[in-house]
Design a protein around this motif. Sequence first.
Motif, PDB file in Angstrom:
ATOM      1  N   TYR A 332      54.101 -16.886  11.053  1.00 17.04           N
ATOM      2  CA  TYR A 332      52.730 -16.425  11.266  1.00 17.04           C
ATOM      3  C   TYR A 332      51.754 -17.428  10.655  1.00 17.04           C
ATOM      4  O   TYR A 332      50.731 -17.775  11.246  1.00 17.04           O
ATOM      5  CB  TYR A 332      52.584 -15.047  10.612  1.00 17.04           C
ATOM      6  CG  TYR A 332      51.200 -14.463  10.697  1.00 17.04           C
ATOM      7  CD1 TYR A 332      50.739 -13.880  11.873  1.00 17.04           C
ATOM      8  CD2 TYR A 332      50.352 -14.474   9.585  1.00 17.04           C
ATOM      9  CE1 TYR A 332      49.469 -13.341  11.956  1.00 17.04           C
ATOM     10  CE2 TYR A 332      49.077 -13.934   9.662  1.00 17.04           C
ATOM     11  CZ  TYR A 332      48.643 -13.372  10.849  1.00 17.04           C
ATOM     12  OH  TYR A 332      47.388 -12.846  10.931  1.00 17.04           O
ATOM     13  N   ASN A 390      50.937 -10.428  17.187  1.00 12.20           N
ATOM     14  CA  ASN A 390      50.383 -10.569  15.852  1.00 12.20           C
ATOM     15  C   ASN A 390      49.458 -11.788  15.770  1.00 12.20           C
ATOM     16  O   ASN A 390      48.282 -11.668  15.438  1.00 12.20           O
ATOM     17  CB  ASN A 390      51.544 -10.657  14.846  1.00 12.20           C
ATOM     18  CG  ASN A 390      51.041 -10.683  13.418  1.00 12.20           C
ATOM     19  OD1 ASN A 390      50.120 -11.418  13.116  1.00 12.20           O
ATOM     20  ND2 ASN A 390      51.641  -9.899  12.551  1.00 12.20           N
ATOM     21  N   ALA A 393      46.193 -11.621  17.868  1.00 11.73           N
ATOM     22  CA  ALA A 393      45.201 -10.570  17.612  1.00 11.73           C
ATOM     23  C   ALA A 393      43.981 -11.268  17.010  1.00 11.73           C
ATOM     24  O   ALA A 393      44.128 -12.089  16.123  1.00 11.73           O
ATOM     25  CB  ALA A 393      45.769  -9.546  16.649  1.00 11.73           C
TER      26      ALA A 393
HETATM   27  C1  LIG Z   1      50.729 -10.238  11.136  1.00 12.34           C
HETATM   28  O1  LIG Z   1      51.749 -10.578  10.229  1.00 12.34           O
HETATM   29  C2  LIG Z   1      51.275 -10.864   8.930  1.00 12.34           C
HETATM   30  C3  LIG Z   1      52.437 -11.411   8.080  1.00 12.34           C
HETATM   31  O2  LIG Z   1      53.615 -10.753   8.373  1.00 12.34           O
HETATM   32  C4  LIG Z   1      50.683  -9.607   8.351  1.00 12.34           C
HETATM   33  O3  LIG Z   1      50.209  -9.851   7.038  1.00 12.34           O
HETATM   34  C5  LIG Z   1      49.539  -9.175   9.225  1.00 12.34           C
HETATM   35  O4  LIG Z   1      49.002  -7.952   8.771  1.00 12.34           O
HETATM   36  C6  LIG Z   1      49.980  -9.031  10.667  1.00 12.34           C
HETATM   37  N1  LIG Z   1      48.782  -8.886  11.469  1.00 12.34           N
HETATM   38  C7  LIG Z   1      48.722  -8.088  12.518  1.00 12.34           C
HETATM   39  C8  LIG Z   1      47.410  -8.090  13.262  1.00 12.34           C
HETATM   40  O5  LIG Z   1      49.644  -7.415  12.888  1.00 12.34           O
END
Ligand SMILES: *[C@@H]1O[C@H](CO)[C@@H](O)[C@H](O)[C@H]1NC(C)=O
Length: 394
Positions: A332, A390, A393
């Motif tokens: 990420y 993820n 977004a």
């Molecule tokens: C995406 O992944 C990160 C790390 O795992 C996390 O902190 C974050 O909240 C996630 N964001 C979304 C939009 O799901």
Amino acid sequence: MKVHDAWQLSIKDMAMLQPPRHRPGSKRPMWIIVLVSLVCVSLIGAYVYPPRRFSACYFFASNVCSPFKDWLPLTTVPSRELTDDEIASRVVIKDILAMPSVPSKNQKIAFMFLTPGTLPFEKLWEKFLLGHEGRFSIYVHASREKPVHVSPFFVGRDIRSQKVEWGKISMIDAERRLLANALQDPDNQHFVLLSDSCVPLHNFDYVYNYLMGTNISFIDCFKDPGPHGNARYTAHMMPEIAEGDFRKGSQWFSIKRQHALLIVADSLYYNKFKLYCKPGFEGRNCYADEHYLPTLFYMVDPTGIANWSVTHVDWSEGKWHPKAYRAKDITYELLKNITSIDQSFHVTSDEKRLVMQKPCMWNGMKRPCYLFGRKFYPETLDKLMNLFSNYTAI
Ligand SMILES: *[C@@H]1O[C@H](CO)[C@@H](O)[C@H](O)[C@H]1NC(C)=O
Ligand SMILES: *[C@@H]1O[C@H](CO)[C@@H](O)[C@H](O)[C@H]1NC(C)=O
Ligand SMILES: *[C@@H]1O[C@H](CO)[C@@H](O)[C@H](O)[C@H]1NC(C)=O
Ligand SMILES: *[C@@H]1O[C@H](CO)[C@@H](O)[C@H](O)[C@H]1NC(C)=O
């Protein structure tokens, strides 16, 4: 616009348009001199006695002033006499650039894949495209073997292809073939060139609004005085392409319809690169895919291009090839790092290694530069699929 500016320009341009002096039996020089004199007299008259109710340039603007004012979209006005091909080429380019965009109720982005064979990221692209049917078209140019499609969006989207050799003009030919095919659909308003190692870095709406919401094309373009830049130039490109106009940039473009049409219409500059920019020509290794479009657009529409590519690649390791991402690299954090870059980088290849860094400006606002990423190994697919919603977004 000042009347006398237009006057000076039109005289300069008219002089260039004059056919060679000694052409027996031609009545055109006399005709042109009379026209020039008439224009001068009218403009001087208009300047000295500005009319109250009608601006003289209102009348002339639509007929005489403007065609000569913007006759040359070039950065430098050459003082030499243009060749027949240049006159023809410039008039076509000028009209293409002046064309209003064809209204289309259903504007689409054409995603054009240049690949040797099967596309390893079809499933990821499907995830990206799903729910946006009717707002995109796909074209696949597979130069080595017939691809096996795993996504319904890609089935039946192969165009007739030919062999592509790295660094050779056949690469540009394939790009032009993709553009010509994609231009057949009048709804396609923006054209993105992608490779088999490219992945989306944002969701569809973000990409669509980014590309459709601006009038510029994302063509990478910079001046590199070093061995990987201007040293590849040869004087055979004269007189149409001067060394000072030679530019470099990444192959991966994203362009508006007018510019796609311009590329398909160009034969003059294309032929110069075909003949004189190739690996091993006169001891130089010139690669048309790194120089043709940057040079062409620097010459004909410099303010119409962003000068950076929306396709990211990491050259920071300073090797011959850019960094290629393995499955273990995909996190990420990596994707967020890439999507948060808002400055474009260029480094010259001479001993100075001059770093040129510029903010990525979109309609006057600083925005992240990249929509797509390049050089991902097929093994990264699963991790990218899992992370996609993820990292995309907003
Ligand atoms: C995406 O992944 C990160 C790390 O795992 C996390 O902190 C974050 O909240 C996630 N964001 C979304 C939009 O799901
Ligand atoms: C693009 O250019 C057209 C015509 O010049 C103009 O009407 C439109 O507002 C421009 N769009 C953007 C996003 O700048
Ligand atoms: C791109 O560079 C040219 C000079 O080569 C400049 O005129 C143009 O404004 C630049 N484009 C943008 C969008 O800044
Ligand atoms: C992300 O960027 C930060 C700051 O530049 C850097 O320290 C970090 O190593 C980067 N992470 C990845 C995975 O590239």
